[in-house]
Design a protein around this motif. Structure first.
Motif, mmCIF file in Angstrom:
data_model
loop_
_atom_site.group_PDB
_atom_site.id
_atom_site.type_symbol
_atom_site.label_atom_id
_atom_site.label_comp_id
_atom_site.label_asym_id
_atom_site.label_seq_id
_atom_site.Cartn_x
_atom_site.Cartn_y
_atom_site.Cartn_z
ATOM 1 N N GLY A 260 -11.355 0.313 0.883
ATOM 2 C CA GLY A 260 -11.053 -0.499 -0.279
ATOM 3 C C GLY A 260 -10.234 -1.743 0.047
ATOM 4 N N LYS A 261 -9.708 -2.332 -0.998
ATOM 5 C CA LYS A 261 -9.009 -3.604 -0.914
ATOM 6 C C LYS A 261 -7.562 -3.398 -0.443
ATOM 7 C CE LYS A 261 -7.878 -7.648 -3.801
ATOM 8 N NZ LYS A 261 -6.424 -7.609 -3.621
ATOM 9 N N GLY A 262 -7.084 -4.302 0.363
ATOM 10 C CA GLY A 262 -5.703 -4.253 0.806
ATOM 11 C C GLY A 262 -4.747 -4.730 -0.269
ATOM 12 N N SER A 263 -3.472 -4.440 -0.069
ATOM 13 C CA SER A 263 -2.450 -4.881 -1.005
ATOM 14 C C SER A 263 -2.211 -6.384 -0.860
ATOM 15 C CB SER A 263 -1.148 -4.124 -0.745
ATOM 16 O OG SER A 263 -0.085 -4.680 -1.490
ATOM 17 N N ASP A 264 -1.931 -7.039 -1.982
ATOM 18 C CA ASP A 264 -1.574 -8.458 -1.947
ATOM 19 C C ASP A 264 -0.102 -8.659 -1.618
ATOM 20 O OD1 ASP A 264 -4.169 -9.261 -2.654
ATOM 21 O OD2 ASP A 264 -3.741 -9.002 -4.796
ATOM 22 N N ALA A 265 0.651 -7.556 -1.626
ATOM 23 C CA ALA A 265 2.091 -7.652 -1.395
ATOM 24 C C ALA A 265 2.404 -7.756 0.092
ATOM 25 C CB ALA A 265 2.798 -6.436 -1.984
ATOM 26 N N GLU A 266 3.439 -8.501 0.418
ATOM 27 C CA GLU A 266 3.891 -8.556 1.797
ATOM 28 C C GLU A 266 4.381 -7.177 2.219
ATOM 29 O OE1 GLU A 266 7.195 -10.932 4.564
ATOM 30 O OE2 GLU A 266 6.924 -11.449 2.436
ATOM 31 N N GLY A 267 3.916 -6.712 3.378
ATOM 32 C CA GLY A 267 4.299 -5.381 3.841
ATOM 33 C C GLY A 267 3.343 -4.288 3.429
ATOM 34 N N GLY A 268 2.259 -4.645 2.696
ATOM 35 C CA GLY A 268 1.235 -3.672 2.355
ATOM 36 C C GLY A 268 1.648 -2.727 1.239
ATOM 37 N N TYR A 269 0.857 -1.671 1.074
ATOM 38 C CA TYR A 269 1.108 -0.738 -0.025
ATOM 39 C C TYR A 269 2.429 0.000 0.134
ATOM 40 C CZ TYR A 269 -3.590 -1.448 -1.852
ATOM 41 O OH TYR A 269 -4.713 -2.002 -2.406
ATOM 42 N N ARG A 270 2.843 0.258 1.358
ATOM 43 C CA ARG A 270 4.131 0.938 1.535
ATOM 44 C C ARG A 270 5.257 0.091 0.962
ATOM 45 N NH1 ARG A 270 7.269 2.687 7.187
ATOM 46 N NH2 ARG A 270 9.339 2.759 6.215
ATOM 47 N N ALA A 271 5.319 -1.170 1.347
ATOM 48 C CA ALA A 271 6.379 -2.045 0.840
ATOM 49 C C ALA A 271 6.268 -2.211 -0.672
ATOM 50 C CB ALA A 271 6.308 -3.398 1.542
ATOM 51 N N GLU A 272 5.052 -2.316 -1.170
ATOM 52 C CA GLU A 272 4.832 -2.459 -2.608
ATOM 53 C C GLU A 272 5.404 -1.268 -3.367
ATOM 54 O OE1 GLU A 272 0.938 -2.530 -5.528
ATOM 55 O OE2 GLU A 272 0.790 -3.528 -3.579
ATOM 56 N N MET A 273 5.129 -0.068 -2.884
ATOM 57 C CA MET A 273 5.605 1.131 -3.571
ATOM 58 C C MET A 273 7.104 1.357 -3.348
ATOM 59 S SD MET A 273 3.068 1.931 -5.278
ATOM 60 C CE MET A 273 4.044 3.205 -6.069
ATOM 61 N N GLU A 274 7.608 0.996 -2.198
ATOM 62 C CA GLU A 274 9.051 1.108 -1.977
ATOM 63 C C GLU A 274 9.814 0.227 -2.959
ATOM 64 O OE1 GLU A 274 9.615 0.175 2.134
ATOM 65 O OE2 GLU A 274 9.364 2.248 2.791
ATOM 66 N N ARG A 275 9.291 -0.956 -3.213
ATOM 67 C CA ARG A 275 9.947 -1.840 -4.179
ATOM 68 C C ARG A 275 9.849 -1.256 -5.590
ATOM 69 N NH1 ARG A 275 8.056 -5.931 -0.533
ATOM 70 N NH2 ARG A 275 6.010 -6.061 -1.539
ATOM 71 N N GLU A 276 8.713 -0.603 -5.887
ATOM 72 C CA GLU A 276 8.558 -0.060 -7.244
ATOM 73 C C GLU A 276 9.529 1.087 -7.515
ATOM 74 O OE1 GLU A 276 5.342 2.598 -9.703
ATOM 75 O OE2 GLU A 276 4.540 0.843 -8.645
ATOM 76 N N VAL A 277 9.626 2.038 -6.589
ATOM 77 C CA VAL A 277 10.510 3.196 -6.840
ATOM 78 C C VAL A 277 11.960 2.860 -6.522
ATOM 79 C CG1 VAL A 277 8.658 4.855 -6.520
ATOM 80 C CG2 VAL A 277 10.033 4.206 -4.562
ATOM 81 N N GLY A 278 12.183 1.878 -5.660
ATOM 82 C CA GLY A 278 13.496 1.281 -5.425
ATOM 83 C C GLY A 278 14.637 2.241 -5.249
ATOM 84 N N ASP A 279 15.697 2.037 -6.042
ATOM 85 C CA ASP A 279 16.915 2.824 -5.872
ATOM 86 C C ASP A 279 16.838 4.194 -6.528
ATOM 87 O OD1 ASP A 279 16.996 2.082 -8.503
ATOM 88 O OD2 ASP A 279 18.856 0.925 -8.377
ATOM 89 N N ARG A 280 15.667 4.566 -7.023
ATOM 90 C CA ARG A 280 15.511 5.932 -7.559
ATOM 91 C C ARG A 280 15.249 6.946 -6.455
ATOM 92 N NH1 ARG A 280 11.081 6.690 -10.954
ATOM 93 N NH2 ARG A 280 10.016 4.814 -10.199
ATOM 94 N N VAL A 281 15.130 6.486 -5.214
ATOM 95 C CA VAL A 281 14.845 7.358 -4.081
ATOM 96 C C VAL A 281 16.011 7.336 -3.105
ATOM 97 C CG1 VAL A 281 13.378 7.622 -2.028
ATOM 98 C CG2 VAL A 281 12.336 7.138 -4.242
#
Length: 416
Positions: A260-281
Motif C-alpha cells: 500500500g501507500k506510504g505515510s506522508d509524515a516525516e519518519g513514516g507511520y511509526r513517527a506519525e503514530m508516536e505523535r498521535e499517542v504522544g504523552d499518553r504512552v
C-alpha cells in the motif's frame, strides 16, 4: 533431475522445500533470483538476474505494474537462455507468479512443466484495498487493481499447475485459476519453532533480561504499516500500559512499507503514530527492535505473554503460524484470512480490527491472567503441527503435486 526455482527474493516461500531437496542430494537445483546478498550454498546453484526494464513515474498508471512485471520476466528469460546455452534444461520449474518472473520461461523451455505460486489476486473489494475507511481507496482503484491482474492472466497459460497457501487466498482468484490449482501452505518447521520457558531478551533500558515471568506483550510485522494494523496497535498501546503498569511492549518491524501507500509524515507511520499517542504512552516501557535476525524474533515470541497479530484481509503472514507453533497466546484481528487458522476461544482470541480499546481490553486480560489463557497456545501449536508442519503435513502434498507433472522415471521420492 533438474529443478529450477524462480523467486525475486530468495528463498521466499521455497525455503523449506529447497532445503529438503538439497538434503536429498539427488537433484541438480538452480535458484533464479534478483537478490544480490545471497551466498552460494552447497548443493544449490544460485543464479542472479536483473530486471530488463522498470516503468518510470511518467508511465501510464494502468499499465505501470504490467510494465514492471514483463521487465522482470524478460530479465529472468535472458538468464534462462544463458542457463540453456550452458546445458541446463529443467525437468520442472517452480516459481512465484506475482512479479512476472515466470512469464517467458516457456518461451525458453516450451516442454518444461511449471508449478506457479498464486499469492494474491488484486481485488478492488473484499481485500486490503478500501477495507479501512481511514485509508480510503481512490476512485481509480478498481481500474488499477483489475489491470494489475493482467500478469495473473498472462501466466494462466504458463502455469501447468498452481499452488495457493490458504483457501482465502485461492478464493480471491476467479474459478479458472482454482480449476488448475491446489491449496496447501508452504509449511513451517514446528520441530524448530518450539516454546521455550527459559527464553530471555536483554533490553537496553532494563538492568536485567526480561523473561516469561515479566508482563511482556509483542507485536510483529515486516514493516509497521496500516495493512498490518500498526495504527490499531499503537492506539491500543496507551490503554494497555495504563491498565498494566508493569507491562512492556516489544515491537519488531521495519519502518518502510511493504503493502500500500506510504505515510506522508516525516519518519513514516511509526513517527506519525508516536505523535498521535504522544504523552499518553510511557515510552520507557515500549521497545522498538526494528528488524531482527530470525533467532532474535523467536526469543521475543517465546517470552511473550500475549502476542498481537493484526492484518486487514490480505495474505496471511508466516509469523502467525510461527507464533502459534511457539505456543504463543495470540490476540488477532477478526478478518477472514485469520479466521482460517484462529478459532476464537479455542486456539487464540479475535478482536475487531477497528476497535483499539477492545484490543487493549483483551490483551490486558491475558496479561493479568496468563494461566487462564495458556490452553490457547497449547491448542494453537497442536493445530499447526497437525495442519501446517512442513515435514509431516505439507511436504508430502507438495511432492505429490510436483510428481503429477513428471513422468514416473523423473519423479521425486516421497518423504518417508
Amino acid at each position: 533431475m533438474n529443478i529450477l526455482f524462480v523467486h525475486q527474493n530468495f528463498p521466499g516461500q521455497y525455503r523449506q522445500i529447497v532445503e529438503w531437496l538439497v538434503a536429498q542430494n539427488q537433484h541438480r537445483i538452480v535458484f533464479l533470483t534478483q537478490r544480490r546478498d545471497t551466498p552460494q550454498m552447497q548443493g544449490l546453484t544460485i543464479v542472479r538476474y536483473a530486471t530488463h526494464h522498470k516503468a518510470d513515474k511518467e508511465s501510464y498508471a494502468l499499465s505501470r505494474y504490467y510494465e514492471d512485471c514483463v521487465g522482470a520476466g524478460y530479465g529472468a528469460a535472458v538468464a534462462c537462455r544463458k542457463l540453456k546455452e550452458q546445458g541446463f534444461t529443467p525437468d520442472v520449474i517452480l516459481g512465484h507468479v506475482g512479479w512476472g518472473e515466470l512469464t517467458f520461461v516457456k518461451q525458453v523451455w516450451p516442454q518444461a512443466p511449471v508449478l506457479g505460486y498464486w499469492e494474491y489476486y488484486f481485488l478492488a473489494e473484499g481485500g486490503s484495498v478500501g477495507f479501512d475507511p481511514e485509508y480510503p481507496a481512490s476512485p481509480d482503484s478498481p481500474y488499477i487493481m483489475h489491470s494489475r491482474n493482467a500478469i495473473n492472466y498472462l501466466n494462466l497459460s504458463t502455469v501447468d499447475l498452481g499452488q495457493s497457501p490458504t483457501q482465502w487466498q485461492m478464493n480471491t482468484y476467479p474459478p479458472e485459476f482454482g480449476a488448475k490449482s491446489y491449496v496447501c501452505h508452504d509449511g513451517v518447521r514446528t520441530d524448530r519453532l518450539l516454546p521455550n520457558p527459559g527464553a530471555s531478551v536483554k533490553l537496553g533500558r532494563v538492568e536485567r533480561p526480561v523473561t516469561r515471568d515479566d508482563e511482556i506483550f509483542t507485536y510483529m510485522a515486516r514493516n509497521m504499516e496500516p495493512t498490518r494494523g500498526f495504527h490499531t496497535f499503537m492506539r491500543a498501546l496507551p490503554h494497555i500500559l495504563e491498565a498494566r503498569p508493569n507491562a512492556r511492549a516489544l515491537v519488531i518491524g521495519g519502518n518502510e512499507v511493504s503493502y500500500g501507500k506510504g505515510s506522508d509524515a516525516e519518519g513514516g507511520y511509526r513517527a506519525e503514530m508516536e505523535r498521535e499517542v504522544g504523552d499518553r504512552v510511557d515510552w520507557d516501557r515500549v521497545h522498538f527492535f526494528g528488524r531482527v535476525p530470525f533467532e532474535g524474533y523467536q526469543q521475543v515470541i517465546q517470552l511473550s505473554r500475549c502476542h498481537i497479530y493484526l492484518t486487514v484481509p490480505f495474505v496471511l503472514s508466516w509469523s502467525l503460524l510461527e507464533s502459534m507453533s511457539m505456543q504463543a497466546t495470540i490476540v488477532a484481528s477478526d478478518v477472514a484470512p485469520v479466521r482460517e487458522v484462529i478459532r476464537h476461544g479455542e486456539n487464540g482470541l479475535l478482536v475487531d480490527f477497528f476497535q483499539p480499546e477492545a484490543l487493549a481490553k483483551q490483551v490486558s486480560e491475558v496479561l493479568a491472567r496468563p494461566d487462564d489463557f495458556a490452553h490457547l497456545g497449547v491448542q494453537a501449536r497442536a493445530d499447526v503441527v497437525e495442519k501446517y508442519d512442513f515435514l509431516t503435513a505439507t511436504l508430502k502434498v507438495h511432492i505429490e503435486k510436483i510428481n503429477s507433472l513428471l513422468p514416473r522415471a523423473k519423479q521425486i521420492a516421497p518423504p518417508a
